[in-house]
Write a protein that holds these residues in place. Structure first.
Motif, PDB file in Angstrom:
ATOM      1  N   ARG A  72       0.843  -1.196   0.000  1.00  0.00           N
ATOM      2  CA  ARG A  72       0.000   0.000   0.000  1.00  0.00           C
ATOM      3  C   ARG A  72       0.873   1.237   0.000  1.00  0.00           C
ATOM      4  O   ARG A  72       1.514   1.537   1.013  1.00  0.00           O
ATOM      5  N   GLU A  73       0.904   1.927  -1.125  1.00  0.00           N
ATOM      6  CA  GLU A  73       1.616   3.213  -1.215  1.00  0.00           C
ATOM      7  C   GLU A  73       3.047   3.103  -0.683  1.00  0.00           C
ATOM      8  O   GLU A  73       3.558   4.039  -0.069  1.00  0.00           O
ATOM      9  N   LEU A  74       3.668   1.963  -0.902  1.00  0.00           N
ATOM     10  CA  LEU A  74       4.996   1.711  -0.348  1.00  0.00           C
ATOM     11  C   LEU A  74       6.018   2.690  -0.947  1.00  0.00           C
ATOM     12  O   LEU A  74       6.130   2.819  -2.161  1.00  0.00           O
ATOM     13  N   THR A  75       6.750   3.374  -0.065  1.00  0.00           N
ATOM     14  CA  THR A  75       7.687   4.401  -0.510  1.00  0.00           C
ATOM     15  C   THR A  75       8.980   4.315   0.288  1.00  0.00           C
ATOM     16  O   THR A  75       8.947   4.143   1.506  1.00  0.00           O
ATOM     17  N   LYS A  76      10.115   4.390  -0.418  1.00  0.00           N
ATOM     18  CA  LYS A  76      11.401   4.381   0.266  1.00  0.00           C
ATOM     19  C   LYS A  76      12.358   5.362  -0.378  1.00  0.00           C
ATOM     20  O   LYS A  76      12.553   5.353  -1.592  1.00  0.00           O
ATOM     21  N   ARG A  77      12.938   6.219   0.429  1.00  0.00           N
ATOM     22  CA  ARG A  77      13.957   7.156  -0.040  1.00  0.00           C
ATOM     23  C   ARG A  77      15.295   6.807   0.562  1.00  0.00           C
ATOM     24  O   ARG A  77      15.372   6.438   1.729  1.00  0.00           O
ATOM     25  N   TYR A  78      16.345   6.898  -0.236  1.00  0.00           N
ATOM     26  CA  TYR A  78      17.711   6.853   0.291  1.00  0.00           C
ATOM     27  C   TYR A  78      18.306   8.222   0.017  1.00  0.00           C
ATOM     28  O   TYR A  78      18.570   8.552  -1.135  1.00  0.00           O
TER      29      TYR A  78
ATOM     30  N   ASP B  38       8.444   4.265  -5.038  1.00  0.00           N
ATOM     31  CA  ASP B  38       7.643   5.486  -5.047  1.00  0.00           C
ATOM     32  C   ASP B  38       6.144   5.171  -5.087  1.00  0.00           C
ATOM     33  O   ASP B  38       5.578   4.920  -6.149  1.00  0.00           O
ATOM     34  N   GLY B  39       5.509   5.143  -3.940  1.00  0.00           N
ATOM     35  CA  GLY B  39       4.064   4.957  -3.868  1.00  0.00           C
ATOM     36  C   GLY B  39       3.562   3.699  -4.556  1.00  0.00           C
ATOM     37  O   GLY B  39       2.570   3.724  -5.279  1.00  0.00           O
ATOM     38  N   LEU B  40       4.237   2.593  -4.288  1.00  0.00           N
ATOM     39  CA  LEU B  40       3.914   1.338  -4.970  1.00  0.00           C
ATOM     40  C   LEU B  40       2.737   0.637  -4.281  1.00  0.00           C
ATOM     41  O   LEU B  40       2.800   0.309  -3.108  1.00  0.00           O
ATOM     42  N   SER B  41       1.650   0.440  -5.030  1.00  0.00           N
ATOM     43  CA  SER B  41       0.491  -0.297  -4.511  1.00  0.00           C
ATOM     44  C   SER B  41       0.213  -1.484  -5.416  1.00  0.00           C
ATOM     45  O   SER B  41      -0.084  -1.306  -6.595  1.00  0.00           O
ATOM     46  N   VAL B  42       0.332  -2.674  -4.851  1.00  0.00           N
ATOM     47  CA  VAL B  42       0.186  -3.889  -5.643  1.00  0.00           C
ATOM     48  C   VAL B  42      -0.423  -4.978  -4.766  1.00  0.00           C
ATOM     49  O   VAL B  42      -0.173  -5.017  -3.564  1.00  0.00           O
TER      50      VAL B  42
ATOM     51  N   LYS C  44      13.329  -3.196  -7.166  1.00  0.00           N
ATOM     52  CA  LYS C  44      12.788  -4.531  -6.871  1.00  0.00           C
ATOM     53  C   LYS C  44      13.322  -5.067  -5.542  1.00  0.00           C
ATOM     54  O   LYS C  44      12.546  -5.491  -4.679  1.00  0.00           O
ATOM     55  N   SER C  45      14.640  -5.041  -5.411  1.00  0.00           N
ATOM     56  CA  SER C  45      15.225  -5.578  -4.177  1.00  0.00           C
ATOM     57  C   SER C  45      14.791  -4.768  -2.965  1.00  0.00           C
ATOM     58  O   SER C  45      14.533  -5.325  -1.894  1.00  0.00           O
ATOM     59  N   THR C  46      14.727  -3.455  -3.135  1.00  0.00           N
ATOM     60  CA  THR C  46      14.298  -2.599  -2.031  1.00  0.00           C
ATOM     61  C   THR C  46      12.874  -2.953  -1.597  1.00  0.00           C
ATOM     62  O   THR C  46      12.587  -3.033  -0.401  1.00  0.00           O
ATOM     63  N   THR C  47      12.010  -3.184  -2.563  1.00  0.00           N
ATOM     64  CA  THR C  47      10.635  -3.576  -2.249  1.00  0.00           C
ATOM     65  C   THR C  47      10.606  -4.879  -1.468  1.00  0.00           C
ATOM     66  O   THR C  47       9.920  -5.008  -0.455  1.00  0.00           O
ATOM     67  N   MET C  48      11.399  -5.850  -1.929  1.00  0.00           N
ATOM     68  CA  MET C  48      11.471  -7.150  -1.247  1.00  0.00           C
ATOM     69  C   MET C  48      11.943  -6.975   0.202  1.00  0.00           C
ATOM     70  O   MET C  48      11.409  -7.583   1.124  1.00  0.00           O
ATOM     71  N   ARG C  49      12.969  -6.141   0.376  1.00  0.00           N
ATOM     72  CA  ARG C  49      13.479  -5.933   1.744  1.00  0.00           C
ATOM     73  C   ARG C  49      12.444  -5.268   2.632  1.00  0.00           C
ATOM     74  O   ARG C  49      12.355  -5.572   3.822  1.00  0.00           O
ATOM     75  N   MET C  50      11.643  -4.387   2.050  1.00  0.00           N
ATOM     76  CA  MET C  50      10.606  -3.735   2.863  1.00  0.00           C
ATOM     77  C   MET C  50       9.505  -4.722   3.244  1.00  0.00           C
ATOM     78  O   MET C  50       8.959  -4.659   4.336  1.00  0.00           O
ATOM     79  N   ILE C  51       9.161  -5.622   2.318  1.00  0.00           N
ATOM     80  CA  ILE C  51       8.149  -6.634   2.647  1.00  0.00           C
ATOM     81  C   ILE C  51       8.614  -7.458   3.842  1.00  0.00           C
ATOM     82  O   ILE C  51       7.836  -7.802   4.730  1.00  0.00           O
ATOM     83  N   LEU C  52       9.915  -7.734   3.885  1.00  0.00           N
ATOM     84  CA  LEU C  52      10.473  -8.561   4.961  1.00  0.00           C
ATOM     85  C   LEU C  52      10.786  -7.762   6.231  1.00  0.00           C
ATOM     86  O   LEU C  52      11.344  -8.314   7.181  1.00  0.00           O
TER      87      LEU C  52
ATOM     88  N   LEU D 238      13.059  -5.627   6.623  1.00  0.00           N
ATOM     89  CA  LEU D 238      14.493  -5.377   6.794  1.00  0.00           C
ATOM     90  C   LEU D 238      14.808  -3.897   6.621  1.00  0.00           C
ATOM     91  O   LEU D 238      15.644  -3.332   7.321  1.00  0.00           O
ATOM     92  N   ASP D 239      14.143  -3.269   5.658  1.00  0.00           N
ATOM     93  CA  ASP D 239      14.236  -1.827   5.482  1.00  0.00           C
ATOM     94  C   ASP D 239      12.878  -1.242   5.869  1.00  0.00           C
ATOM     95  O   ASP D 239      11.844  -1.821   5.548  1.00  0.00           O
ATOM     96  N   ALA D 240      12.910  -0.110   6.549  1.00  0.00           N
ATOM     97  CA  ALA D 240      11.652   0.515   6.964  1.00  0.00           C
ATOM     98  C   ALA D 240      11.168   1.460   5.873  1.00  0.00           C
ATOM     99  O   ALA D 240      11.932   2.298   5.399  1.00  0.00           O
ATOM    100  N   PRO D 241       9.915   1.331   5.431  1.00  0.00           N
ATOM    101  CA  PRO D 241       9.407   2.268   4.423  1.00  0.00           C
ATOM    102  C   PRO D 241       9.271   3.674   5.011  1.00  0.00           C
ATOM    103  O   PRO D 241       9.044   3.821   6.207  1.00  0.00           O
ATOM    104  N   ASP D 242       9.443   4.687   4.164  1.00  0.00           N
ATOM    105  CA  ASP D 242       9.205   6.058   4.624  1.00  0.00           C
ATOM    106  C   ASP D 242       7.710   6.336   4.686  1.00  0.00           C
ATOM    107  O   ASP D 242       7.258   7.177   5.448  1.00  0.00           O
ATOM    108  N   ARG D 243       6.978   5.642   3.851  1.00  0.00           N
ATOM    109  CA  ARG D 243       5.532   5.818   3.820  1.00  0.00           C
ATOM    110  C   ARG D 243       4.926   4.504   3.347  1.00  0.00           C
ATOM    111  O   ARG D 243       5.569   3.710   2.674  1.00  0.00           O
ATOM    112  N   GLY D 244       3.681   4.292   3.687  1.00  0.00           N
ATOM    113  CA  GLY D 244       2.985   3.109   3.212  1.00  0.00           C
ATOM    114  C   GLY D 244       3.348   1.876   4.015  1.00  0.00           C
ATOM    115  O   GLY D 244       4.101   1.951   4.986  1.00  0.00           O
ATOM    116  N   GLU D 245       2.785   0.738   3.607  1.00  0.00           N
ATOM    117  CA  GLU D 245       3.092  -0.494   4.326  1.00  0.00           C
ATOM    118  C   GLU D 245       2.978  -1.701   3.413  1.00  0.00           C
ATOM    119  O   GLU D 245       2.373  -1.644   2.339  1.00  0.00           O
ATOM    120  N   ALA D 246       3.572  -2.778   3.860  1.00  0.00           N
ATOM    121  CA  ALA D 246       3.481  -4.053   3.153  1.00  0.00           C
ATOM    122  C   ALA D 246       2.839  -5.053   4.096  1.00  0.00           C
ATOM    123  O   ALA D 246       3.267  -5.186   5.239  1.00  0.00           O
TER     124      ALA D 246
END
Ligand SMILES: Nc1ncnc2c1ncn2[C@@H]1O[C@H](COP(=O)(O)OP(=O)(O)OP(=O)(O)O)[C@@H](O)[C@H]1O
Ligand SMILES: [Mg+2]
Lengths: 241, 256
Positions: free
Chosen positions: A5-11, A18-22, A40-48, A50-58
């Motif tokens: 849901r609106e998954l977002t990660k900034r480095y 960027d606001g990924l909803s799937v 892709k890898s960043t998204t996978m890490r957020m699902i697990l 391992l990396d905290a999203p700046d916005r949204g959730e998995a």
């Protein structure tokens, strides 16, 4: 099921996702496609978690990863790098992870057999070839017999036989009703493995489609993929002159 | 059972710790270095005049703890940084996403192992010192003497605490080389600083790990001005607790 849901990660000031909803559905293999550096890898890490999203959730089956009771029994993950200690044997690596989720030792042997590492199980994992490392990662993913599988570039470094093995494995797991989410930048491979496709570029969703739909308007799936991502590719080489 | 807990994480950490060679090398080296120092001291004093006292032999034969603390400190550091360096940490956190449970398990397993090794090493130092002076006029130091037993046991506990300081620093710094450098720096630099204060140095020195070890913990009676062995050892445990708590706070929010 996996829901982003609106998954977002900034480095820094760089937006990786960027606001990924799937929604990734069970029962089919869902390919996760995108050019190098598309997130892709960043998204996978957020699902697990391992990396905290700046916005949204998995969410996995409606809950966040860190709230899972037995994470390895719910989600099996293969991450891109060899996520093991090179000095430890495959068997010790799997046994340690199994202990953390109360998975019996017999399952460790089963997982080793499944990936074909039984004979090399006592060797230090640092001595493994790239393909063997990848197999060890798959063994970890299968360890808890999970309903959800996340695999980041699983065919990386595998020989043709290994690639076919992964393909049949993933399709078999999906046919059993599991959710299978597998990233790749190899469109041809995905065409053979995946039913559904999630395509991203620069961290944004470009298409949520099926293999058949994507190829419909173009000559080949590769052309379709390149057209789709042409506006969203960071790293493009130039021809040699 | 609904869900994993500390017990599961601790079992994982125990398997991980015992299945890498560096653990066994560092543990063996810690015991050997203390035994060697003890024997060296004993042999050195055999023909010494005037005849050495029991306290002299004991204090010096525990001197190998200077090396052992670095080895066990490195053991604690590597238990954390070894995972960050290799990517193993992602497998660990994927298996046990509540990271503080992982840290608590590492502390328990590393603390238990390092305390055991530390006590064995300390006794090895004492014993080899005593064996090396057999047949001379030097009086034997008996473990029946509370002051002797205290020094030997507290030295072991000090070594265990050093490993836990290593776990804390490893969690904060995450990089093996940098964390081991930081740990060694924290062991030696304050001692040099305390030396700069001259006469007043003792006010600072009694808080400095290595000075506590050599003048308060691993000795039959502490040098005047320093804390008692028990307090010094508690202080070391306090340092470990602070390092681990800092690590725990950082662990929560950082990407793995
Ligand atoms: N830890 C990090 N620190 C800073 N930037 C990062 C970090 N991880 C990823 N990035 C950046 O985020 C973007 C997405 O990277 P990511 O690894 O998710 O891409 P990818 O789709 O997996 O690429 P590939 O196909 O090459 O594996 C890239 O621009 C990358 O440089
Ligand atoms: Mg990647």
């Amino acid at each position: 099921m996996i829901e982003l849901r609106e998954l977002t990660k900034r480095y820094g000031d760089r937006v990786a996702v960027d606001g990924l909803s799937v929604r990734v559905q069970p029962g089919v293999v869902t390919g996760f496609l995108g050019p190098n550096g598309s997130g892709k890898s960043t998204t996978m890490r957020m699902i697990l978690g391992l990396d905290a999203p700046d916005r949204g959730e998995a969410l996995i089956g409606g809950v966040r990863y860190r709230d899972l009771n037995w994470p390895l029994k719910a989600v099996g993950a293969l991450l891109d790098a060899g996520a093991f200690h090179p000095g430890r044997s495959a068997r010790a690596h799997l046994t340690a992870l199994a202990a953390s989720n109360d998975i019996p030792g017999s399952r460790v042997e089963q997982a080793l057999r499944l990936v074909g590492l039984s004979d090399a199980a006592t060797r230090r994992a640092g001595t493994y070839s790239l393909g063997m490392r990848q197999r060890l990662g798959v063994a970890v993913a299968l360890l808890g017999d999970p309903g959800v599988l996340l695999l980041d570039e699983p065919v990386n470094g595998l020989d043709p036989e290994g690639i076919r093995w992964i393909r049949d494995l993933l399709r078999g797991l999906a046919a059993e009703g599991r959710t299978v989410f597998v990233s790749s930048h190899l469109i041809a491979e995905m065409a053979l493995t995946a039913d559904r496709l999630v395509v991203i570029g620069r961290g944004r969703l470009l298409a949520e489609t099926t293999v058949a739909e994507l190829a419909a308007d173009d000559d080949s799936l590769e052309d379709a993929f390149l057209r789709l991502t042409s506006q969203a590719t960071d790293h493009r080489g130039v021809g040699a002159s | 059972m609904n869900g994993y807990g500390f017990r599961h994480a601790a079992r994982m950490e125990r398997i991980k710790l015992s299945s890498v060679r560096s653990t066994w090398w560092l543990a063996t080296a810690a015991v050997v270095s203390m035994a060697a120092a003890g024997a060296g001291v004993g042999l050195g004093y055999r023909s010494h005049t005037p005849v050495a006292t029991a306290a002299q032999i004991l204090n010096n034969s525990l001197g190998g703890a200077i090396v052992a603390q670095l080895l066990l400190g490195a053991l604690g550091v590597l238990m954390v940084t070894g995972e960050y360096g290799t990517g193993m940490i992602r497998s660990t956190f994927a298996a046990v996403p509540r990271r503080r449970v992982v840290l608590a398990a590492k502390v328990a397993v590393c603390g238990g192992a390092a305390l055991t090794v530390g006590l064995v090493a300390s006794f090895a130092g004492y014993l080899s010192g005593q064996l090396a002076i057999r047949g001379t006029a030097i009086p034997a130091a008996s473990l029946g003497d509370p002051a002797i037993l205290r020094a030997v046991v507290l030295t072991g506990v000090y070594l265990g605490a050093t490993a836990l300081i290593g776990v804390g620093i490893g969690t904060i710094v995450r990089h093996s080389g940098a964390a081991i450098g930081t740990l060694f720096g924290l062991m030696f630099v304050p001692m040099i600083v305390a030396g700069l204060f001259g006469e007043d140095g003792i006010q600072v020195g009694r808080f400095v790990p290595l000075l506590m070890l050599l003048n308060s913990i691993a000795v039959t009676s502490p040098v005047p001005g320093l804390f008692s062995g028990w307090i010094s050892t508690l202080l070391m445990c306090g340092y470990a607790a602070v390092a681990i708590l800092c690590g725990g706070v950082l662990l929560r929010h950082r990407d793995a």
